[in-house]
Each structure stands twice: as structure tokens, then as C-alpha cells.
Design an enzyme around this catalytic site. Structure first.
Site, short mmCIF file in Angstrom:
data_model
loop_
_atom_site.label_atom_id
_atom_site.label_comp_id
_atom_site.label_asym_id
_atom_site.label_seq_id
_atom_site.Cartn_x
_atom_site.Cartn_y
_atom_site.Cartn_z
N TRP A 10 54.73 48.62 39.51
CA TRP A 10 54.49 49.97 40.04
C TRP A 10 55.56 50.97 39.57
O TRP A 10 55.43 52.16 39.81
CB TRP A 10 54.44 49.94 41.58
CG TRP A 10 53.30 49.15 42.13
CD1 TRP A 10 52.36 48.42 41.43
CD2 TRP A 10 52.95 49.01 43.52
NE1 TRP A 10 51.47 47.84 42.30
CE2 TRP A 10 51.80 48.18 43.59
CE3 TRP A 10 53.51 49.48 44.71
CZ2 TRP A 10 51.20 47.82 44.81
CZ3 TRP A 10 52.91 49.13 45.93
CH2 TRP A 10 51.76 48.32 45.96
N GLU A 97 62.12 49.78 29.64
CA GLU A 97 62.67 50.99 30.26
C GLU A 97 64.09 50.74 30.75
O GLU A 97 64.95 51.62 30.71
CB GLU A 97 61.74 51.46 31.39
CG GLU A 97 60.48 52.10 30.82
CD GLU A 97 59.25 51.99 31.69
OE1 GLU A 97 59.36 51.72 32.90
OE2 GLU A 97 58.14 52.17 31.14
N GLU A 167 55.81 42.85 25.45
CA GLU A 167 55.44 44.25 25.69
C GLU A 167 55.90 45.11 24.51
O GLU A 167 57.04 45.57 24.48
CB GLU A 167 56.12 44.75 26.96
CG GLU A 167 55.71 44.03 28.22
CD GLU A 167 55.76 44.95 29.42
OE1 GLU A 167 54.72 45.11 30.07
OE2 GLU A 167 56.82 45.53 29.70
N GLY A 173 52.57 52.61 28.33
CA GLY A 173 52.33 53.95 28.88
C GLY A 173 51.79 54.94 27.87
O GLY A 173 51.78 56.15 28.11
N GLY A 234 51.19 48.27 34.01
CA GLY A 234 51.91 49.42 34.58
C GLY A 234 50.94 50.41 35.20
O GLY A 234 50.49 50.26 36.33
N GLY A 235 50.58 51.43 34.43
CA GLY A 235 49.76 52.54 34.93
C GLY A 235 48.50 52.10 35.67
O GLY A 235 48.20 52.61 36.74
C1 PEP Z 1 54.84 48.18 31.78
O1 PEP Z 1 55.57 49.12 32.07
O2 PEP Z 1 55.23 47.02 31.95
C2 PEP Z 1 53.53 48.49 31.24
C3 PEP Z 1 52.90 47.54 30.61
O3 PEP Z 1 53.05 49.76 31.44
P1 PEP Z 1 51.59 50.32 31.03
O4 PEP Z 1 50.58 49.29 31.46
O5 PEP Z 1 51.47 51.61 31.76
O6 PEP Z 1 51.59 50.48 29.54
#
Ligand code: PEP
Length: 249
Positions: A10, A97, A167, A173, A234-235
């Protein structure tokens, strides 16, 4: 057989009231699901309340970060025992991040992973390359370096309690996701790294999640790949409907 794991990150979203609403909506759709494993990772301020809501279901609780010390003069930090006491089972560590915005190096991530394991928590260890590195054709070198340094000194038993999240930073994002084939290629490579460092048995057991703009429309294709054992979302984890559709895909 590896059980799939879908985790919702989140990030710095959702007040307590918003977290209660989101967790309650997710629970009402997923309370009977125990395969795949579902993990909610709210901000620190909401972990306790979300834990109360999902109590008694198979949905697990995770945190997005932690410090490696047990307690002491570390203003603003959260320790492994604090997360344990809240009922957390997982901790996301080395997210891009944290690495990019807060200067976390592989050495820092390594200390956190060790503390996480020593305290009976399971790390979700994030690795991934920037767009620049992918275009330069050095994805494997970057992922291999992050993997080796972040997991240095971890035992062959402890690695089985780790989840690796691939990732690609260019996909986080951005709405631009890796294709299933691109993701599978790196996942197979990560599994070969696990085999090299920890043996075949560990490589067969460790779950490797994909993360980067996963949504209900692309999840099926990504999750159908042989070395992709779940998703870090994430989103799309901030809307109960889209998160649940990913879990059920
Ligand atoms: C994340 O921050 O781990 C991520 C995968 O974000 P999103 O799904 O928004 O790309």
C-alpha cells in the site's frame, strides 16, 4: 509445489479509516482463500487495525520496511520485535523506492534481511534494474549483484523462508509492465542464482514474485509463467476490486 503469493504494497497510502475500509472489502471477498497466499502490507500506522480485521482468515500481514536493531535510540525507526508483536509475518525489504529515495544499499538490505530472519519474520527481497540498465543489456549483471550482496551470509535453510520479488524499476507505477516472456526470463535467471548459491532444493522451494504495474488484465499472463510464483502489487492493491481480481486470476 510452490504456493503462489500475492502481496499488496500500500506504500504511503491509506489513513487508518481508509485502511479499515480497504482491508474489510478485501476480507469480504477473500476470507475463504488460502491458495494463493495473500499478504497485505499497509503503512506502519495501519498495521494493527488491519491485523484485527484479517484475524482468523488466511490473509497474512506484512510491513514495508524495518530497522535491524531490536530496540534503542533510533528515532523514527521500527524494530523486528515490534512488527512481530503486531502479527506481521512478512517484511518488504530493499524496495527500489527505499533504495532510490532513501539511499538503502545492498549492505543495508543485507543487515535488515538477517535481522528479519533472526526474528522469525520472512523478508520479501526486492531486486530489479532501471530502464537505462535494461537498455544497456546489463539486467542480469544488476540483478545478480543485488541478489548476491543482499543475501550474503544467509543459510541454505533461511533462504527458503525468503520471497524474492523481481521488480523492474521501469515498470513500477508506470503502467508499463514487463511482458510475461521478459519477466519469466529474469525469474528463471534468479532461480539459477538461488541454485548456484543455495542448491537445487532451495531453488525449487523459493518463491519469486513479479512486481511492476500488475493489474487484473495482465496478471493472468504473468502468473502463468513457470518461474513466476506470485505478484507484488502496488497501485492496483489500493482498490479492493482490482486486488481481489488479481488474487483470483
Ligand atoms: C511496487 O511498488 O512494489 C509495485 C509493484 O508498484 P506498482 O504495482 O504500482 O507498479
Amino acid at each position: 509445489m510452490r504456493k503462489r503469493i500475492i502481496a499488496g504494497n500500500w506504500k504511503m497510502n491509506e489513513t487508518i479509516d481508509e485502511s479499515v475500509a480497504l482491508a474489510s472489502a478485501i476480507k469480504s471477498s477473500l476470507f475463504e482463500i488460502d491458495d494463493p497466499e495473500v499478504v497485505l502490507c499497509p503503512p506502519f500506522t495501519s498495521i494493527a487495525r488491519v491485523g484485527e480485521i484479517i484475524y482468523g482468515t488466511a490473509i497474512e500481514l506484512g510491513a514495508q520496511n524495518m530497522y535491524w536493531e531490536q530496540s534503542g535510540a533510533y528515532t523514527g525507526e521500527i524494530s523486528p520485535p515490534m512488527l512481530k508483536a503486531l502479527g506481521c509475518r512478512y517484511v518488504i525489504l530493499g524496495h527500489s523506492e527505499r533504495r532510490g529515495l532513501f539511499g538503502e544499499t545492498d549492505a543495508v538490505v543485507n543487515r535488515k534481511i538477517k535481522a528479519c530472519l533472526e526474528n522469525g519474520l520472512s523478508p520479501i527481497v526486492c531486486v530489479g534494474e532501471t530502464l537505462e540498465k535494461r537498455e544497456a543489456g546489463v539486467t542480469r549483471e544488476i540483478v545478480s549483484k543485488q541478489f548476491t550482496r543482499s543475501l550474503a551470509g544467509i543459510s541454505g535453510e533461511d533462504i527458503k523462508r525468503c520471497v524474492i520479488a523481481y521488480e523492474p524499476i521501469w515498470a513500477i507505477g508506470t503502467g508499463r509492465t514487463a511482458t510475461p516472456v521478459q519477466a519469466q526470463e529474469v525469474h528463471a535467471f534468479i532461480r539459477s542464482l538461488i541454485a548456484e548459491s543455495f542448491g537445487r532444493e532451495a531453488a525449487d522451494e523459493v518463491r519469486i514474485q513479479y512486481g511492476g504495474s500488475v493489474n487484473p488484465d495482465n496478471a493472468g499472463g504473468i502468473l502463468s509463467q513457470p518461474d513466476i510464483d506470485g505478484a507484488l502489487v502496488g497501485g492496483a492493491s489500493l482498490k479492493a476490486e482490482s486486488f481481489c481480481r488479481i488474487v483470483l486470476s
